[in-house]
Design an enzyme around this catalytic site. Structure first.
Site, short mmCIF file in Angstrom:
data_model
loop_
_atom_site.label_atom_id
_atom_site.label_comp_id
_atom_site.label_asym_id
_atom_site.label_seq_id
_atom_site.Cartn_x
_atom_site.Cartn_y
_atom_site.Cartn_z
N GLY A 118 2.13 5.00 -0.55
CA GLY A 118 1.55 6.32 -0.77
C GLY A 118 2.64 7.29 -1.15
O GLY A 118 2.82 7.67 -2.31
N ARG A 119 3.44 7.67 -0.13
CA ARG A 119 4.49 8.67 -0.30
C ARG A 119 5.45 8.34 -1.45
O ARG A 119 5.83 9.22 -2.21
CB ARG A 119 5.29 8.78 1.00
N CYS A 121 0.11 33.08 11.74
CA CYS A 121 0.41 33.81 12.97
C CYS A 121 0.85 32.86 14.08
O CYS A 121 0.15 32.69 15.07
CB CYS A 121 -0.80 34.62 13.39
N GLU A 122 1.98 32.22 13.87
CA GLU A 122 2.56 31.31 14.85
C GLU A 122 4.07 31.34 14.66
O GLU A 122 4.54 31.21 13.53
CB GLU A 122 2.13 29.86 14.58
N TYR A 130 1.11 14.07 1.54
CA TYR A 130 0.74 14.60 2.86
C TYR A 130 0.92 16.11 2.98
O TYR A 130 1.28 16.62 4.03
CB TYR A 130 1.52 13.87 3.98
N GLU A 135 0.83 -1.22 0.00
CA GLU A 135 0.00 0.00 0.00
C GLU A 135 0.87 1.26 0.00
O GLU A 135 0.83 2.05 0.94
CB GLU A 135 -0.89 0.01 1.26
N ARG A 192 3.79 19.74 7.82
CA ARG A 192 4.75 18.70 8.20
C ARG A 192 5.95 19.20 9.01
O ARG A 192 6.34 18.55 9.99
CB ARG A 192 5.21 17.91 6.97
N TYR A 198 6.09 17.35 12.48
CA TYR A 198 7.08 16.29 12.62
C TYR A 198 8.52 16.79 12.61
O TYR A 198 9.44 15.99 12.63
CB TYR A 198 6.96 15.27 11.47
#
Ligand code: LLP
Length: 446
Positions: free
Chosen positions: A292-293, A361-362, A390, A290, A330, A334
């Site tokens: 994905g990435r 605003c972070e 992702y 399976e 991401r 992470y």
């Protein structure tokens, strides 16, 4: 910095993907913009199919839609002959809206609702990967009431630590996913599944994590699950014929990443499986992957427009772009690292160290910490690579930023596959209570 697929620097020193220059793309579609190299996605699909064909007489490759799921992507996956792994009613709806053949759909997920399971049964998806006892009961009930037999796999948690980020590890003992092997839960689930008249238990599945470079975890998972299939045969007499090893193959994002190829990964798993089934005295099951990435990750590039610059002498220079954690959470989630180049200055020397900040605003909205690039000025186009997986699928409207458009590029053409959200889209589902209209008593008079 590694350029992949059709990405290249042209004679004018500008980044080109699929034969289309970055400046042309941003002029037509605006920024931020997700650009997907269609040729490379197709190549990656073919690499997976070729690898399983080389090593196995029976195998399925099902693309994990969670990495990047749109109508066009589902259609491409269908054209390339892969199956599709979906994890929600929304992904299933997208697949069916794209005309994806239901029989090639695998339905994963750890808390599928009754409605989602009904949708899956109505569509007659190929496999439902049952995660827990509640789902087993719900699904039997739905299948029985529709008098429709459903093929299932059981998600098993094999107790394996994959060497990857804590939040993307999934196969370890302390995990929310699947039936645990160690404590006998998985065997109990098998016995129970075998008793359900409308559920046809075909095999087992596991997924040990994501962005994996070391093949040992896969080899171990293969052995653990094959041993389990042997135990199932001994204890229940049932010979389960499908072994789904999930996804997780890692890709290159930045210096220090050392991905293994699809061929190496499939070769290692197939080799391990072949030797170990012999030892366990059972036939080789059909293997399922399976990914994905590894299919979409390297095929994506995000183009941003450079804006404000803040120099703090002796400390750091921040350069802000017109996107950030809303289109790519991401790095904040992470601590992921990325590589980038200045698309319109691709041949200029990288003689300045800067930190690329987003516009949310972070303080934590930093896309790339300390990267060497040519001197950046407002209006430049920053290209951030390995943006295909992702990112679009995890994008949000935080700070009421409209989600970017997605284009596929190929052979000198660009195709819009997701429109940029408009300001109107941002308020489309908002409601001002009707009762407030004309009700002056609600207005605070200062
Ligand atoms: N199968 C199952 C059951 C999965 O849970 C996943 C990913 C895949 C396949 C596909 O894994 P891949 O080949 O893409 O690694 N948001 C995180 C990744 C989460 C992965 C979740 N499961 C990230 O941005 O790194």
């Amino acid at each position: 910095m590694q350029l992949t697929g059709t990405a290249r620097i042209n004679n004018q020193g500008e980044l080109e993907i699929g034969g289309v220059t970055a400046s042309e793309l941003v002029a037509r579609f605006g920024t931020p913009l997700y650009v997907m190299d269609e040729e490379l996605i197709r190549e990656n699909c073919r690499a997976w199919r070729a690898a399983v064909k080389t090593h196995l007489s029976r195998a399925d490759v099902v693309y994990a839609a969670k990495a990047f799921c749109t109508l066009a992507m589902c259609r491409l996956v269908e054209q390339e002959g892969l199956g599709l792994d979906v994890v929600s009613g929304g992904e299933l709806y997208t697949a069916s809206s794209a005309g994806f053949p239901a029989g090639r759909i695998y339905f994963n997920g750890n808390n599928k609702s009754r409605e989602e399971l009904e949708l899956a049964v109505n569509h007659r998806v190929g496999r439902i990967i049952v995660d827990n006892f509640l789902e087993l009961e719900l699904l039997e009930d739905i299948a029985a009431s529709q008098q429709r037999e459903m093929n299932i796999l059981l998600r098993v948690s094999p107790g394996i630590e994959a060497h990857t980020h804590e939040y993307v590890k999934t196969g370890q003992l302390d995990s929310k996913f699947g039936f645990t092997l160690e404590n006998g839960q998985a065997m109990t689930a098998v016995r129970k599944a075998l008793r359900q008249p409308y559920l046809k238990l075909r095999g087992v599945q596991c997924h040990i994590g994501s962005q994996i470079f070391a093949l040992d975890g896969y080899r171990e998972a293969t052995r653990v699950l094959i041993r389990f299939l042997r135990d199932v045969k001994q204890e229940t007499g049932a010979l389960l014929d499908e072994l789904d090893l999930g996804g997780g193959l890692g890709v290159y994002y930045s210096e220090g990443d050392t991905p293994v190829s699809v061929a190496q990964c499939v070769g290692a798993i197939a080799g391990e499986a072949r030797t170990y089934v012999e030892e366990m005295g059972i036939p080789l099951p059909k293997l399922v992957f399976e990914p994905g990435r590894s299919i979409v990750g390297p095929a994506g590039t995000v183009l941003y427009r450079v804006g404000a610059r803040k120099e703090i002498p002796g400390v750091r220079t921040y350069v802000a772009v017109d996107g950030g954690m809303a289109d790519n959470p991401r790095p904040a989630l992470y601590g992921s690292r990325y590589s980038a180049l200045v698309a319109n200055k691709a041949n200029k020397p990288s003689n300045e160290q800067v930190t690329i900040a987003g516009k949310c605003c972070e303080s934590g909205d930093i896309l790339i910490q300390d990267i060497n690039l040519p001197h950046l000025e407002a209006g430049d186009i920053l290209a951030v690579f390995t943006a295909g997986a992702y990112q679009y699928s995890m994008a949000s409207n935080y700070n009421r930023l409209a989600r970017p458009a997605v284009v596929f590029v190929r052979a000198g053409e660009a195709y819009l596959v997701v429109k940029r959200e408009s300001m109107a889209d941002l308020v489309r589902n908002d409601i001002i209570p009707a009762e407030w209209t004309g009700n002056e008593s609600l207005r605070v008079v200062r």
